[in-house]
Each structure stands twice: as structure tokens, then as C-alpha cells.
Write a protein that holds these residues in place. Structure first.
Motif: not given
Length: 474
Positions: A57-74
Motif C-alpha cells: 500500500v505504501r508503494a502503490t497508494a497515495g496518502a491523503l496527507l504525508e508526514v515530513d522528515a521533521a514529523g509534521r503533517l504535509a
């Protein structure tokens, strides 16, 4: 943000799996060969629980929101991190314009709504249905009295509105979890060509953040010893399993909780004695010696890092004796046998004659729903340790939808001592005893870069790259 810019920012924060060689910047090329405990069965975000399925799923699906390298929502599929209206229950979501799946289909607000509604489409058998329960009208859908929650409204191709049954400030973190992702919108796509012994995903050149660095990812099901041997001789690039597959293994965040659930109606007056015996178990010993893979004591519903609870366990100061026999429902799973046997021994030492009753997954689930047990040892998938989200997952697994909704509402927006007090109360009301949190380990060759942040949820698999797989000095 482009893929290269995002990864350079992550590298600057020193969050790659291993530091890249000085003077070498990320470059394209190569195939990541990754061993996992079992082969992927379905890349369906709404059903993925096993490590291989979650990776697919992580490879083939797009997250509605992501978490960046600093642990913040993006932003991800959504154009921005949403905020609630003044009532705390209404959320407007806006889809990024121009997004398409790997097959070229446009991604609209209707696709987001369908992904959220799909969480409820498998009824009580859906492992992640609890995530949609905050939506107004979700309970009616789960009970078969509706097709889509009333709180899920598509306003246009670009916007949709969520109306919740209760305020949930943590909703954006819920939307960032893999079960809410959009199928076909990830950095990779299933390969049209079969690969013997592996499940292959190839780069999605049309991904909005740009083509992933790797040409492909291959997931290979492997037991521990063969995986370690193949990693040592270079036939694999990384191994994700409970056991370390060599030197330099890294513990991944715990994504499962083992809970003892009591059936007070069956135990009667003896429930207090059984509850106290379970609460007195040495959770540290259970985690160190009787869980395969990295584990930590789970003193409360708030996660492995929370302080131990001094909750009132209920019942009189000197409780009646336990029943002559206590039937303990346990999964018929090799990973759980050692833990279950140790719990049985320690209960016996405390005067509780426990009889283990192993059951295969379908039978275990049926007996758990029917209340056919005195005590059940339940392992719950925990995509997030945010308190209301973790409590919702646990309550849904052991007590059902109504209790899950109440658990999330109780802990939503809480912090500090009020959160701890509510968590103790919720533990008593659910009649559960948290035991241990467990996870997996990553063992990777030094050529593998930026895989760890992706597995920790602080990046995506499209940012992973290989030294020697196309990387070039500047």
C-alpha cells in the motif's frame, strides 16, 4: 515540493537510514529487493494489516496527507492540511489539482470520499473500520442501514466536506494513515510482468512528486535464516522481520498491541481476582523474553512510552476467588505461543487456573465477537499511537464499533493529566489489561539509503535510493 528537494531536506536533518557517502547525492536507478515475513495478499488500503500488505500500500497508494522528515503533517493527495470549522465537527478537504493515478485516471474528491467510505464496506470484519466511525452516520453504514455516511459529502471535483459525530482535533493525523490512501496514486505501480518468487512494483513516472529514485521494488517472502543468508551474500538489499538478519538491525516503531480482554459476564464475581492477576504480570519480562522481535511494556492504552497506570482495578479490596477454570482464548499463531504460555504460568502462580484455547483467525474472530471466552489475548494493529486513534483501534478490536466511537470521543483533544485520567477510566470501562507493544526490525545493506524514514512514516518509499544503483558524485 519535488522529490529531490524533499529528500535533500531530509538528509540535512540526518534522518536517512544511513548517512550517504560524502559527496554523493541521490540518483535514479536500481531495484530494491526487500524480504518480508509473508507475500503480499492484497494492496487494498482498507484491508492491509500484514507487513507485506502495508508495504504494498505504501508503494502503490497515495496518502491523503504525508508526514515530513521533521514529523509534521504535509499535503499529499489533499492540497493542504485541513482545519476544523468553529464547531469542531466540520472539515473541508480540498484535493490537489491535476493529480492522476498511475493508470492516468484523474483523482477527484469523489475518490477521496470513496476511500473513506470503503473503510466501512467490510462490516465488522474490516480491520480499519474504526477510522471512519467519527463520521456522522458511520454506525448506520456499519450496521447495514445505509450505503454511505451522512457526514461524507462531495461538494465538487475538488472539494468534499466531512461532518463528524464528535470533535476530533486529531483527524488530520488519521487521514495520514495508510488505510485512507488512494489506490493507484503511489510512487510505484504493480508490475505487469510476473517476477518468480517476488511481488514487483515498478516506478510511477507520473507521480506528482516526480519519478521515484528506484526503478522497482521487489517484495520477497522469506523465513529468518534464509533471509539472513541471502542478505549476507547480496541477493537481498534489506530484510523486515521480527528477528535481526545481521549486524546493524534497527527497531521499527511498534505497530501492534497485545491486550488481555476480560469477559466480566462469564467470570462473574471472580473477575476482580483475574483482573488483578493480569495487571500484576511483569510486562517488562513479557516484552524481553516472550515476544519474537522488538517489544516494549504497554502499561496503559496511551502507548509504550506512557508512565505506568495506578488505576483502580475495580472490585472489593479482597476480591472473591477466581473461577475454578479460566478459559483463555489465544490466537493459534507461533508468534503468540510463548507469550500465552508465560501468561498461563504466571496466572497459575497467582492462583488462577488458566486453560489456553488456541483458535485460527476466523474462529478466533468469531468467538471474540460472540463473547465465547473468559479472557482473550488480542493482538491489535495500531497504525498510530495518537491516544484517541490507538484507543479506537483497541476498543474496536475487542468491544466493537459503539465502544470504539466512545473511546475516541473520550480521548479526543486531551493531554496531560486529564488524558491520563480519562485513559484509566476507559481501561476500566473496556475491561482490558494492556500487556506489550511489538514491532519489526529492519536490517539493510549499507547501499540502501532513506528507507528507514519511509518505514517510520516520515517519508515515502519513492525517496529510497541505492548507492551504486545510479548514484553519481556531483
Amino acid at each position: 515540493m519535488s522529490r529531490r528537494a524533499a529528500l535533500l531536506a531530509a538528509t540535512a536533518l540526518a534522518l536517512a537510514a544511513a548517512p550517504a557517502r560524502a559527496g554523493v547525492r541521490p540518483a535514479y536507478g536500481g531495484v530494491l529487493r526487500l524480504a518480508v515475513p509473508g507475500a503480499p495478499r492484497s494492496p487494498d488500503p482498507a484491508r492491509a494489516e500484514d507487513p507485506a500488505d502495508v508495504l504494498a500500500v505504501r508503494a502503490t497508494a497515495g496518502a491523503l496527507l504525508e508526514v515530513d522528515a521533521a514529523g509534521r503533517l504535509a499535503p499529499g493527495v489533499l492540497a493542504e492540511v485541513p482545519t476544523p470549522a468553529e464547531d469542531g465537527r466540520t472539515w473541508r478537504l480540498r484535493v490537489r489539482p491535476g493529480l492522476r493515478t498511475a493508470a492516468g485516471a484523474p483523482i477527484t474528491a469523489a475518490d477521496v470520499a470513496a476511500a473513506l467510505a470503503r473503510l466501512l464496506s467490510f462490516g465488522a470484519a474490516s480491520p480499519h473500520a474504526w477510522m471512519a466511525l467519527p463520521l456522522d452516520g458511520a454506525a448506520e453504514v456499519l450496521d447495514g442501514r445505509g450505503e454511505r455516511p451522512a457526514g461524507l459529502r462531495v461538494d465538487s471535483d475538488a472539494e468534499l466536506t466531512l461532518t463528524l459525530a464528535f470533535p476530533l482535533p486529531e483527524l488530520p493525523w488519521l487521514l495520514a494513515l495508510h488505510p485512507c490512501a488512494i489506490r493507484g496514486a503511489g510512487p510505484f505501480a504493480p508490475s505487469p510482468e510476473a517476477t518468480p518468487g517476488a511481488t514487483r512494483f515498478v516506478a510511477n513516472a507520473g507521480h506528482p512528486r516526480g519519478r521515484p529514485y528506484l526503478d522497482a521494488i521487489e517484495l520477497v517472502a522469506s523465513d529468518a535464516r534464509p533471509a539472513a543468508r541471502r542478505l549476507e551474500r547480496g541477493a537481498l538489499d534489506a530484510v523486515i522481520r521480527p528477528e535481526a538478519a545481521g549486524d546493524g538491525a534497527v527497531d521499527l516503531p511498534p505497530r501492534a498491541a497485545t491486550i488481555a480482554a476480560l469477559n466480566g459476564r462469564r467470570l462473574g464475581g471472580g473477575a476482580a481476582a483475574v483482573r488483578r492477576a493480569l495487571a500484576a504480570l511483569d510486562r517488562g519480562e513479557l516484552a524481553r523474553r516472550f515476544v519474537r522481535g522488538p517489544a516494549a511494556p504497554l502499561p496503559t492504552l496511551l502507548g509504550p512510552g506512557a508512565p505506568a497506570s495506578d488505576a483502580d482495578l475495580g472490585g472489593p479490596a479482597t476480591p472473591p476467588p477466581p473461577p475454578p477454570r479460566v478459559r483463555v482464548l489465544v490466537p493459534d499463531d507461533p508468534d503468540q505461543r510463548g507469550l500465552a504460555a508465560r501468561v498461563q504460568v504466571k496466572l497459575f502462580d497467582a492462583g488462577v487456573h488458566a486453560v489456553l484455547e488456541p483458535a485460527d483467525p476466523p474462529r478466533f474472530a468469531a468467538r471474540l465477537r460472540a463473547g465465547d471466552y473468559d479472557v482473550a489475548l488480542v493482538t491489535v494493529s495500531i497504525p498510530s499511537w495518537s491516544p484517541p486513534l490507538a484507543a479506537g483501534a483497541i476498543a474496536f478490536a475487542v468491544r466493537g464499533a459503539a465502544e470504539a466511537r466512545r473511546a475516541m470521543a473520550s480521548l479526543a483533544g486531551q493531554a496531560g493529566e486529564p488524558l491520563a485520567v480519562r485513559a484509566r477510566t476507559l481501561t476500566r470501562e473496556l475491561d482490558v489489561v494492556p500487556l506489550v507493544a511489538s514491532g519489526l526490525r529492519l536490517t539493510a545493506r549499507r547501499e540502501v539509503q532513506a528507507l528507514l524514514p519511509a518505514l517510520e512514516g516520515r517519508g515515502e518509499l519513492g525517496d529510497t535510493w541505492l548507492l551504486g544503483g545510479g548514484a553519481a558524485a556531483p
